[in-house]
Motif scaffolding. Structure first.
Motif, PDB file in Angstrom:
ATOM      1  N   THR A  33       0.828  -1.211   0.000  1.00  0.00           N
ATOM      2  CA  THR A  33       0.000   0.000   0.000  1.00  0.00           C
ATOM      3  C   THR A  33       0.858   1.255   0.000  1.00  0.00           C
ATOM      4  N   ASP A  34       2.159   1.093   0.008  1.00  0.00           N
ATOM      5  CA  ASP A  34       3.042   2.250   0.095  1.00  0.00           C
ATOM      6  C   ASP A  34       3.153   2.956  -1.261  1.00  0.00           C
TER       7      ASP A  34
ATOM      8  N   ALA B  85      -0.814   7.368  -4.741  1.00  0.00           N
ATOM      9  CA  ALA B  85      -1.186   8.783  -4.728  1.00  0.00           C
ATOM     10  C   ALA B  85      -2.408   9.002  -3.835  1.00  0.00           C
ATOM     11  N   PRO B  86      -2.515  10.158  -3.193  1.00  0.00           N
ATOM     12  CA  PRO B  86      -3.709  10.457  -2.397  1.00  0.00           C
ATOM     13  C   PRO B  86      -4.967  10.401  -3.267  1.00  0.00           C
ATOM     14  N   TYR B  87      -6.082   9.969  -2.688  1.00  0.00           N
ATOM     15  CA  TYR B  87      -7.302   9.846  -3.473  1.00  0.00           C
ATOM     16  C   TYR B  87      -8.520  10.075  -2.596  1.00  0.00           C
ATOM     17  N   THR B  88      -9.633  10.392  -3.247  1.00  0.00           N
ATOM     18  CA  THR B  88     -10.920  10.535  -2.574  1.00  0.00           C
ATOM     19  C   THR B  88     -11.905   9.586  -3.215  1.00  0.00           C
ATOM     20  N   ARG B  89     -12.438   8.672  -2.440  1.00  0.00           N
ATOM     21  CA  ARG B  89     -13.426   7.734  -2.964  1.00  0.00           C
ATOM     22  C   ARG B  89     -14.742   8.439  -3.250  1.00  0.00           C
TER      23      ARG B  89
ATOM     24  N   LYS C  20     -11.165   0.799   3.313  1.00  0.00           N
ATOM     25  CA  LYS C  20     -10.077   1.641   2.811  1.00  0.00           C
ATOM     26  C   LYS C  20      -8.820   0.817   2.555  1.00  0.00           C
TER      27      LYS C  20
ATOM     28  N   ASP D 159      -6.876   0.820  -0.955  1.00  0.00           N
ATOM     29  CA  ASP D 159      -5.453   1.156  -1.113  1.00  0.00           C
ATOM     30  C   ASP D 159      -4.755   0.128  -2.000  1.00  0.00           C
TER      31      ASP D 159
END
Length: 426
Positions: free
Chosen positions: A182-183, A186-190, A204, A208
């Motif tokens: 999971t490293d 990129a940041p994301y919004t579901r 979550k 990821d």
């Protein structure tokens, strides 16, 4: 003739979600064209307009990749209400696609759907040329699977991402999915949890890992000659393979009727080899088929609906009888068939996506396979339970098998299509 009220409601849902040449699964939650949704939806559409049903499949295959793969999402329009959208997949830029798509595939049910449409057609001769063009494209997709997802030629293919299975967060994937890092994602919004109850959706931690795999494959420029061996997730799913093998067998029959003998022979050979290889997935202890983790080489100790869906393929009669007995046993633990996981398993979750709920598309394929194998009573029970769920929860995406509570999206396209199919069969 008076139409069944469910038929009228189902037809209205298909019309509501129709975008002209393709349907969306439901407004809001899924605003694009999904692969196996469209192929199964075409079965329901055919009861209303056969030509429109064929258009549904043609539109999907208009976006087949040059290597033969058919993607699981076609992004016909821009809509930021769904994640991950085309910017995350980036296939249009990397591959030069005129219409962006996702970079993975989905259960290849098109061969079955096309064959059934043509078998039932009131004027098959008028549709024959369109059907021939699709047979060529579906055959290319089947060939792609054996090249890209069965590199050692065992006769069964692997999925490389849980989304490919259609059973996104099945318990089947848990152990293997732990290998996926999971490293660095990129940041994301579901967006899915804005349209449906988060308690019913993947977690979550699962999301990821979904995104890590997408980013890994994208870094390889979606080169399908590299993705199989580069993926830490390689799962031989009996349900997925059954859909492929049934489609191969049915496409072979259709190709024969259309005079396409070479395609018929190739697909008949694929089906025969795969059905023999399916025996390696049988579990006597569970009385059903299980997934095999191709990385570890081990069968996965998870008795899910994927192993029951295996009966959609022309498996041996003894196996079909055992699957019918297994479904009968499951029926004692739930009110509505067929749960997506064994309710006796402590990991069962009645309302969380693919970890317990009932899906009418899966019910349809299981019932169809069992009826074909002579298990008429088991098929009848599944059809009746499916229509009972419409009584209990309307035309939902999926349902709690314990009390029929509707979950996920509403006014759902493939649920409506399957209701039309169940009514036709009754």
């Amino acid at each position: 003739m008076t139409l069944h009220p469910y038929f009228e409601k189902a037809a209205a849902i298909l019309a509501e979600n129709d975008r002209g040449s393709y349907t969306v699964p439901t407004k809001g939650l899924y605003p694009f064209q999904w692969n196996w949704d469209s192929c199964l939806t075409a079965l329901g559409q055919a009861a209303i307009d056969e030509s429109r049903a064929l258009t549904e499949i043609e539109t999907l295959f208009d976006h087949q990749w040059s290597d033969g793969m058919v993607p699981h999402i076609v992004f016909h329009v821009m809509d930021d209400g769904y994640f991950p959208g085309p910017d995350v997949w980036d296939t249009a830029r990397i591959l030069g696609l005129s219409t962006p798509t996702s970079g993975i595939t989905q259960p290849p049910v098109a061969g079955f759907a096309l064959a059934r449409l043509m078998e039932r057609s009131a004027d098959a001769d008028a549709l024959a040329d369109r059907a021939r063009a699709l047979v060529v494209k579906i055959n290319r997709w089947h060939d792609w699977f054996l090249r890209a997802r069965d590199p050692r030629g065992e006769g069964l293919v692997a999925i490389l991402h849980p989304w490919e299975s259609g059973r996104d967060n099945s318990i089947d994937w848990d152990e293997a999915f732990d290998r996926v890092p999971t490293d660095g994602i990129a940041p994301y919004t579901r967006r899915d949890t804005q349209h449906a109850d988060p308690a019913h959706r993947p977690t979550k931690a699962q999301y990821d890992r979904y995104l890590w795999l997408v980013e890994r494959f994208r870094s390889l420029n979606w080169d399908n000659t590299k993705l199989h061996d580069a993926s830490p997730f390689q799962m031989v799913d009996p349900g997925f393979n059954a859909i492929l093998l049934r489609s191969c067998a049915d496409l072979a029959d259709l190709a024969d009727r259309l005079g396409m003998t070479q395609i018929a022979a190739a697909n008949r050979d694929r089906a025969a080899k795969g059905i023999a290889a399916m025996e390696s997935l049988w579990s006597e202890r569970h009385g059903q088929y299980l997934c095999r983790d191709r990385v570890s080489g081990e069968l996965v100790d998870s008795a899910s609906v994927g192993g029951l869906l295996a009966g959609f393929a022309p498996v041996p009669e003894g196996r079909a009888a055992a699957l019918a007995a297994r479904i009968d046993k499951l029926s004692r633990g739930v009110r509505y068939l067929v749960p997506s996981h064994d309710p006796a398993d402590p990991r069962f979750d009645a309302r969380r996506y693919w970890r317990g709920p009932v899906w009418l598309i899966v019910n349809y394929m299981i019932a169809d396979g069992l009826a074909r194998a002579g298990q008429a009573e088991a098929a009848r029970r599944i059809r009746e339970a499916s229509l009972d769920l419409i009584d209990a929860g309307g035309f939902a995406e999926y349902y709690d098998p314990l009390d029929g509570t509707p979950c996920g999206g509403g006014s759902f396209t493939w649920t409506a299509a399957m209701v039309i199919e169940f009514l036709r069969e009754e």
